[in-house]
Every structure is written in structure tokens, then in C-alpha cells.
Design an enzyme around this catalytic site. Structure first.
Site, PDB file in Angstrom:
ATOM      1  N   GLU A 161      32.984 -31.099  13.624  1.00 51.91           N
ATOM      2  CA  GLU A 161      32.221 -29.858  13.453  1.00 51.91           C
ATOM      3  C   GLU A 161      32.672 -28.872  14.533  1.00 51.91           C
ATOM      4  O   GLU A 161      32.934 -29.274  15.660  1.00 51.91           O
ATOM      5  CB  GLU A 161      30.728 -30.221  13.628  1.00 51.91           C
ATOM      6  CG  GLU A 161      29.783 -29.075  13.674  1.00 51.91           C
ATOM      7  CD  GLU A 161      29.908 -28.183  12.457  1.00 51.91           C
ATOM      8  OE1 GLU A 161      29.751 -28.674  11.337  1.00 51.91           O
ATOM      9  OE2 GLU A 161      30.192 -26.974  12.654  1.00 51.91           O
ATOM     10  N   ARG A 164      29.550 -23.228  17.394  1.00 50.91           N
ATOM     11  CA  ARG A 164      29.305 -22.794  18.772  1.00 50.91           C
ATOM     12  C   ARG A 164      27.806 -22.683  18.979  1.00 50.91           C
ATOM     13  O   ARG A 164      27.093 -22.197  18.084  1.00 50.91           O
ATOM     14  CB  ARG A 164      29.904 -21.394  19.002  1.00 50.91           C
ATOM     15  CG  ARG A 164      31.405 -21.348  19.020  1.00 50.91           C
ATOM     16  CD  ARG A 164      31.894 -19.933  18.818  1.00 50.91           C
ATOM     17  NE  ARG A 164      31.450 -19.436  17.505  1.00 50.91           N
ATOM     18  CZ  ARG A 164      31.651 -18.201  17.070  1.00 50.91           C
ATOM     19  NH1 ARG A 164      32.246 -17.312  17.819  1.00 50.91           N
ATOM     20  NH2 ARG A 164      31.237 -17.832  15.872  1.00 50.91           N
ATOM     21  N   LYS A 214      39.988 -31.917  16.468  1.00 55.58           N
ATOM     22  CA  LYS A 214      38.828 -31.423  17.223  1.00 55.58           C
ATOM     23  C   LYS A 214      39.168 -31.254  18.706  1.00 55.58           C
ATOM     24  O   LYS A 214      38.893 -30.212  19.316  1.00 55.58           O
ATOM     25  CB  LYS A 214      37.656 -32.396  17.040  1.00 55.58           C
ATOM     26  CG  LYS A 214      36.438 -32.100  17.868  1.00 55.58           C
ATOM     27  CD  LYS A 214      35.709 -30.852  17.411  1.00 55.58           C
ATOM     28  CE  LYS A 214      34.695 -30.447  18.449  1.00 55.58           C
ATOM     29  NZ  LYS A 214      33.630 -29.638  18.023  1.00 55.58           N
ATOM     30  N   PHE A 259      38.492 -15.290  22.493  1.00 54.08           N
ATOM     31  CA  PHE A 259      38.552 -16.187  23.659  1.00 54.08           C
ATOM     32  C   PHE A 259      39.528 -15.702  24.722  1.00 54.08           C
ATOM     33  O   PHE A 259      40.174 -16.483  25.402  1.00 54.08           O
ATOM     34  CB  PHE A 259      38.819 -17.643  23.224  1.00 54.08           C
ATOM     35  CG  PHE A 259      37.554 -18.269  22.735  1.00 54.08           C
ATOM     36  CD1 PHE A 259      36.958 -17.842  21.569  1.00 54.08           C
ATOM     37  CD2 PHE A 259      36.909 -19.251  23.471  1.00 54.08           C
ATOM     38  CE1 PHE A 259      35.759 -18.358  21.130  1.00 54.08           C
ATOM     39  CE2 PHE A 259      35.703 -19.788  23.038  1.00 54.08           C
ATOM     40  CZ  PHE A 259      35.134 -19.339  21.867  1.00 54.08           C
ATOM     41  N   LEU A 260      39.621 -14.381  24.842  1.00 54.17           N
ATOM     42  CA  LEU A 260      40.429 -13.799  25.918  1.00 54.17           C
ATOM     43  C   LEU A 260      39.534 -12.964  26.826  1.00 54.17           C
ATOM     44  O   LEU A 260      39.965 -11.956  27.371  1.00 54.17           O
ATOM     45  CB  LEU A 260      41.552 -12.929  25.334  1.00 54.17           C
ATOM     46  CG  LEU A 260      42.737 -13.674  24.730  1.00 54.17           C
ATOM     47  CD1 LEU A 260      43.803 -12.700  24.241  1.00 54.17           C
ATOM     48  CD2 LEU A 260      43.369 -14.656  25.742  1.00 54.17           C
ATOM     49  N   LYS A 261      38.267 -13.366  26.959  1.00 54.75           N
ATOM     50  CA  LYS A 261      37.373 -12.630  27.847  1.00 54.75           C
ATOM     51  C   LYS A 261      37.413 -13.303  29.215  1.00 54.75           C
ATOM     52  O   LYS A 261      37.012 -14.463  29.362  1.00 54.75           O
ATOM     53  CB  LYS A 261      35.953 -12.645  27.260  1.00 54.75           C
ATOM     54  CG  LYS A 261      34.987 -11.733  27.965  1.00 54.75           C
ATOM     55  CD  LYS A 261      35.233 -10.289  27.576  1.00 54.75           C
ATOM     56  CE  LYS A 261      34.338  -9.352  28.387  1.00 54.75           C
ATOM     57  NZ  LYS A 261      34.834  -7.979  28.404  1.00 54.75           N
ATOM     58  N   GLY A 263      36.428 -14.019  33.160  1.00 56.04           N
ATOM     59  CA  GLY A 263      35.147 -14.122  33.834  1.00 56.04           C
ATOM     60  C   GLY A 263      35.123 -15.269  34.824  1.00 56.04           C
ATOM     61  O   GLY A 263      36.123 -15.526  35.514  1.00 56.04           O
ATOM     62  N   CYS A 270      30.771 -28.858  25.670  1.00 55.17           N
ATOM     63  CA  CYS A 270      31.998 -29.276  24.971  1.00 55.17           C
ATOM     64  C   CYS A 270      33.278 -29.092  25.766  1.00 55.17           C
ATOM     65  O   CYS A 270      33.978 -30.052  26.044  1.00 55.17           O
ATOM     66  CB  CYS A 270      32.090 -28.546  23.645  1.00 55.17           C
ATOM     67  SG  CYS A 270      30.812 -29.093  22.516  1.00 55.17           S
ATOM     68  N   LYS A 330      26.304 -19.727  28.382  1.00 52.16           N
ATOM     69  CA  LYS A 330      26.762 -18.581  27.596  1.00 52.16           C
ATOM     70  C   LYS A 330      25.524 -17.893  27.051  1.00 52.16           C
ATOM     71  O   LYS A 330      24.404 -18.379  27.248  1.00 52.16           O
ATOM     72  CB  LYS A 330      27.691 -19.024  26.451  1.00 52.16           C
ATOM     73  CG  LYS A 330      27.007 -19.930  25.434  1.00 52.16           C
ATOM     74  CD  LYS A 330      27.901 -20.282  24.268  1.00 52.16           C
ATOM     75  CE  LYS A 330      27.955 -19.147  23.281  1.00 52.16           C
ATOM     76  NZ  LYS A 330      28.586 -19.533  22.003  1.00 52.16           N
TER      77      LYS A 330
HETATM   78  C1  UDX Z   1      32.731 -24.600  21.786  1.00 47.58           C
HETATM   79  C2  UDX Z   1      33.684 -24.281  20.631  1.00 47.58           C
HETATM   80  O1  UDX Z   1      33.835 -22.845  20.528  1.00 47.58           O
HETATM   81  C3  UDX Z   1      33.178 -24.868  19.326  1.00 47.58           C
HETATM   82  O2  UDX Z   1      34.121 -24.634  18.301  1.00 47.58           O
HETATM   83  C4  UDX Z   1      32.982 -26.371  19.511  1.00 47.58           C
HETATM   84  O3  UDX Z   1      32.445 -26.936  18.335  1.00 47.58           O
HETATM   85  C5  UDX Z   1      32.047 -26.635  20.687  1.00 47.58           C
HETATM   86  O4  UDX Z   1      32.548 -26.003  21.871  1.00 47.58           O
HETATM   87  P1  UDX Z   1      30.385 -23.665  22.682  1.00 47.58           P
HETATM   88  O5  UDX Z   1      30.675 -24.472  23.883  1.00 47.58           O
HETATM   89  O6  UDX Z   1      29.065 -23.794  22.028  1.00 47.58           O
HETATM   90  O7  UDX Z   1      31.484 -23.957  21.526  1.00 47.58           O
HETATM   91  O8  UDX Z   1      30.547 -22.102  23.051  1.00 47.58           O
HETATM   92  P2  UDX Z   1      31.785 -21.093  23.177  1.00 47.58           P
HETATM   93  O9  UDX Z   1      31.371 -19.831  22.523  1.00 47.58           O
HETATM   94  O10 UDX Z   1      33.042 -21.688  22.733  1.00 47.58           O
HETATM   95  O11 UDX Z   1      31.853 -20.822  24.762  1.00 47.58           O
HETATM   96  C6  UDX Z   1      32.222 -21.843  25.669  1.00 47.58           C
HETATM   97  C7  UDX Z   1      32.335 -21.293  27.074  1.00 47.58           C
HETATM   98  O12 UDX Z   1      33.479 -20.438  27.210  1.00 47.58           O
HETATM   99  C8  UDX Z   1      31.149 -20.454  27.530  1.00 47.58           C
HETATM  100  O13 UDX Z   1      30.843 -20.766  28.872  1.00 47.58           O
HETATM  101  C9  UDX Z   1      31.643 -19.023  27.429  1.00 47.58           C
HETATM  102  O14 UDX Z   1      30.997 -18.161  28.352  1.00 47.58           O
HETATM  103  C10 UDX Z   1      33.111 -19.203  27.795  1.00 47.58           C
HETATM  104  N1  UDX Z   1      34.002 -18.167  27.243  1.00 47.58           N
HETATM  105  C11 UDX Z   1      34.152 -18.048  25.895  1.00 47.58           C
HETATM  106  C12 UDX Z   1      34.741 -17.362  28.113  1.00 47.58           C
HETATM  107  O15 UDX Z   1      34.627 -17.467  29.340  1.00 47.58           O
HETATM  108  N2  UDX Z   1      35.599 -16.445  27.586  1.00 47.58           N
HETATM  109  C13 UDX Z   1      35.777 -16.287  26.239  1.00 47.58           C
HETATM  110  O16 UDX Z   1      36.586 -15.441  25.837  1.00 47.58           O
HETATM  111  C14 UDX Z   1      35.025 -17.113  25.370  1.00 47.58           C
END
Ligand code: UDX
Length: 453
Positions: A161, A164, A214, A259-261, A263, A270, A330
């Protein structure tokens, strides 16, 4: 179809509610009787937008049946999804004890008839085969199965799965792809039927490949984040703007903008766990996955790097009052597992600062984690060193600086001008590059973000 879902956390409960919405009859098994009673009332024990409504609808329609009982859920189910936790061991490997315990209980409550047992939990390659063994052992030992019928009664599969947290319902209802990994035609047909009303490409493959998809997906997304964070650190040095760099890169479809933010790095249940687990899987097969190791290290260092910026401007931290906006890992969740915000908060406290924090959902969960992080002395004085408050204004009042540590959209709309007048020093450290730097400076803030001049 009749489905049993073992484990009713983010993945299990969301999947159960979505399958019920699709018209299946779904038993959602959770051991904790109190939580099951909550679910029966349509209440969800964690914050996930849209999920309580979906659970309530499912329960009211009679298609979603929360239960503590394997004996109620398993005997008539055609498909059983294992969705229990796979937390990391100290070695980084995934702890599969809950997966095998679930498999054993499923086998002990088998009933009759053919079943597909599919892992949805993120598990190392080869786990489905181990699940098969656990089930076989129990089934073969059953008196009625002395003839050795057990192996033809079921197939195992991997059905990962990709939801997010914070958008779990949307992601589960609108998957980009449905991955079905099995070595059996019959199981493939059953699992295809379960998902027939969902959109998305079908990736039909063998079990090991599905298990790997996965891990590889999460590791790649984590790599993108660590990559852009390193670019941000270089931007800081050369005076470039990482947001513009990410936009310029992301418009190339080969790269993509998601996913290019930049921080303070990734957290959650996960990415930290799955990157370590994949690294450890490779290591156990004598392969040194150097890139992934660097991704993990960069992520750890990014939090420290941010703290250094705060320390440089505010030193000494002892005696300072620091407001924090955001504690969850997040936005749109109350989950604080592996949250960068909590690491930073506890480091500040350890250096003698007082932290006053606001988070729209995660304050209660954060308090318990911070308490465990601190020394016994600091922990006994928790209420004076780590204060959670119900508004951003209270976090800002008399603060020597405000730190934005979670990307909650509502922080963009705060009355920043009013906040500035309440603060002792108008300094904002934005660990999520959430706010408009030009506007913040026009309002009179000293504004520091990640990789933006
Ligand atoms: C992630 C995967 O996206 C999802 O497909 C998988 O099933 C489970 O793990 P999740 O951990 O719920 O999901 O959240 P996600 O939105 O991926 O963010 C993960 C972390 O990355 C957060 O701490 C978020 O703040 C950070 N992040 C995300 C960044 O720092 N920059 C980004 O561009 C995106």
C-alpha cells in the site's frame, strides 16, 4: 467478497474502510477491545482527515465489522490482508514478530475453503514465503488435515500500500498503481477482483518483486528529499534559492516536482524505518548500499544543521524562550513518530531553552515522546520546559524566536504582523520553507529558512 484485515492502524483501517466502500464485507481485526468499541461507534483512534466519516459509513452499512476476534473474521474470509506494524529492530532490520503472530492466529482460526493471505505491511523480500511456512505448519498439524491438504488451501501474496498519512483516504481510493505480487494464477484472479473498482495501473508480478517495489519506492522518495536538502545546503553557501532550483528541476518530467521540498528532513513511520530496513537487507546479502546509507545520514544531519543555525543566532540557548509551530512529522496528522520537530524541541530543552509549542493536532502525542527523551531531572520539570498551547499566538508571546517545524498550511495564514508585536525578538526560523521570505522581511522579521537567501 469477504475480507479480513489484520491490524487496524493507518494502513489496515484505511484499507478496510475503502474495501467496505467498494462493496466488500470487511472484518477489521484489532486486539485492543477499547479501540474496537471506538471503531464500532465510527470513531478513529488517530487523526486522519476523512477517515472517521468513511468508517462510520462502513459500520452503518454493515459492511465494515470491527472485531477483536480472529474466530469471527477469518473462517469465512476469502482474502486476508496482514497490515500489522513492522517496527525497526536496533539493527535496522524490520521486526516481523507481529506479522508471524498474525499468520499463526489466522491459521489457528482457519475454518474451511481456499484463502489468499496477502501482506500489506512493508516487509523484507521473502516474508510472504515465511508466512506461508507458518500457516502450513499450523494447518498440517490440524487433525482434519492429516491427509496433507493444507498447501492447496491457500496462496500467499504481497499487495503493498502506498498511502500517505494525512491523505490516506484519497490515496487509497485513487492509487496510481495497484501492485499484486503472487506466484499463483488463482490468487492473482482473487486479488484482481478485490481491486477491480479502483483506478490505477495494475502491476502484476511475482511476490519478491512486489515486496521490493514498496521498499524501492520509499527509498527513492527519501533519496529525493535528502538530495534536495543537500542542494539547499549548497544554496545557502552560494546564495542561490532552493525553491527556484527545485521548480527548475521539477519541470523536467524525467525528474518530476514532487518530494523536492527542502527543509529539516523526513520523519514518520515509514521513510526512516524502511530506508534502514532496505539498507540492512542489502547488507545481509553482502551488498553495501552506499547511496541509501548517505540518504539516511543526510537526513539525520539536516536536523542538526538547522539547530546550528538557531544556535548561531540565539546563543546561548539557555534561558531563551523558543516558540515552536508544528510538532507532527508532517501536516494533517497527529503522528509524531520520528518527527524532526520533536528532535529539535528536545535538543533545545537539553541546551536549557524553554519550549512553548503549538500544533493543531499532535501536542498530546508529542508530550509523551518528549518526556521519554529528557533526563529524569528535566522530565520531572516537563511542564516548565516544554509547554504546549492551544494557539500559535501563545507560542509567540514573549518568544525570543519562532521555529516553523511542520508544514501545516494554516501557519501561512497566521496574523504574522500581530505575532511579531507579541514576540520578544522578531526572529523566525522556517524549517519547512513554508512562508514567503520577502513578506516576512517586509513585516520586520529576521527570517531564516533552508537554502533560501
Ligand atoms: C510515505 C510515502 O509517501 C507513502 O507512499 C508510503 O506508503 C508511506 O510513507 P508518509 O510517511 O505518510 O508516506 O508521508 P509523506 O508525505 O511521504 O512524508 C514523509 C516525510 O517527508 C514527512 O516528514 C515530510 O515532511 C517529508 N517531506 C516530504 C519532505 O521533507 N519534503 C518533501 O518534498 C516531501
Amino acid at each position: 467478497m469477504r475480507i479480513a484485515i489484520i491490524g487496524a492502524g493507518y494502513v489496515g483501517l484505511t484499507s478496510a474502510a475503502v474495501y467496505a466502500k467498494l462493496g466488500h464485507t470487511v472484518f477489521a481485526v484489532r486486539k485492543d477491545a477499547e479501540k474496537v468499541e471506538m471503531l464500532k461507534r465510527g470513531e478513529v483512534p488517530f487523526y486522519e482527515p476523512g477517515l472517521p466519516e468513511l468508517v462510520k459509513d462502513g459500520v452503518q452499512s454493515g459492511r465494515l465489522i470491527p472485531t477483536t476476534s480472529y474466530a469471527e473474521a477469518v473462517p469465512n474470509a476469502e482474502v486476508i490482508f496482514i497490515c500489522v506494524g513492522t517496527p525497526p529492530l536496533s539493527s535496522g532490520e524490520a521486526d516481523l514478530s507481529q506479522v508471524f503472530a498474525a499468520a499463526r492466529e489466522v491459521a489457528e482460526n482457519w475454518g474451511e475453503g481456499y484463502k489468499v493471505i496477502a501482506d500489506k505491511s512493508t516487509v523484507p523480500v521473502g516474508t510472504a514465503q515465511k508466512v506461508r511456512k507458518v500457516i502450513e505448519e499450523v494447518l498440517v498439524a490440524r487433525p482434519q488435515n492429516r491427509s496433507g491438504l493444507a498447501t492447496s488451501q491457500f496462496d500467499v501474496a504481497s499487495c503493498p500500500e502506498f498511502l500517505r498519512e494525512g491523505s490516506a483516504v484519497h490515496d487509497t481510493l485513487n492509487p496510481d498503481r495497484v501492485v499484486i505480487g503472487t506466484d499463483s494464477e488463482r490468487a492473482r484472479a482473487v486479488l484482481s477482483k478485490v481491486h477491480e473498482d479502483l483506478p490505477g495501473e495494475r502491476v502484476i508480478t511475482d511476490i519478491r518483486t512486489a515486496e521490493m517495489i514498496k521498499y524501492a519506492s520509499n527509498a527513492f522518495l527519501a533519496t529525493k528529499i535528502s538530495f534536495i536538502n543537500e542542494i539547499a545546503n549548497v544554496c545557502d553557501e552560494v546564495g542561490a534559492n532552493v525553491d527556484e532550483v527545485a521548480r527548475g528541476m521539477g519541470l523536467d518530467p524525467r525528474i518530476g516536482s514532487a518530494f523536492l521540498k527542502a527543509g529539516i528532513g523526513y520523519g514518520g513511520a515509514c521513510f526512516p524505518k524502511d530506508t534502514k530496513a532496505l539498507h540492512s537487507i542489502a547488507f545481509l546479502h553482502d551488498y553495501d548500499f552506499k547511496l541509501l546509507k548517505a540518504v539516511i545520514e543526510v537526513n539525520k544531519a539536516q536536523r542538526r544543521h538547522f539547530l546550528r543555525k538557531v544556535r548561531q543566532m540565539l546563543a546561548p540557548l539557555a534561558g531563551k524562550k523558543i516558540g515552536i509551530l508544528g510538532l507532527a512529522f508532517k501536516n494533517n496528522t497527529d503522528d509524531v513518530r520520528e518527527s524532526a520537530a520533536l528532535d529539535i524541541a528536545s535538543w533545545l530543552i537539553k541546551e536549557g531553552a524553554q519550549v512553548v509549542a503549538y500544533d493543531p493536532q499532535a501536542a498530546e502525542n508529542a508530550k509523551a515522546v518528549i518526556k521519554a527523551e529528557l533526563s529524569p531531572n528535566q522530565s520531572s520539570a516537563l511542564d516548565s520546559v516544554f509547554i504546549t498551547c492551544p494557539t500559535a499566538e501563545e507560542a509567540a508571546r514573549d518568544a525570543d524566536a519562532l521555529l516553523v517545524l511542520t508544514e501545516w498550511k494554516e501557519f501561512c495564514d497566521l496574523p504574522w504582523s500581530d505575532l511579531r508585536s507579541m514576540m520578544n525578538q522578531a526572529i523566525v526560523f522556517d524549517g519547512r520553507n513554508l512562508l514567503d521570505s520577502k513578506k516576512m522581511r517586509e513585516l520586520g522579521f529576521t527570517y531564516v529558512s533552508v537554502g533560501r537567501p
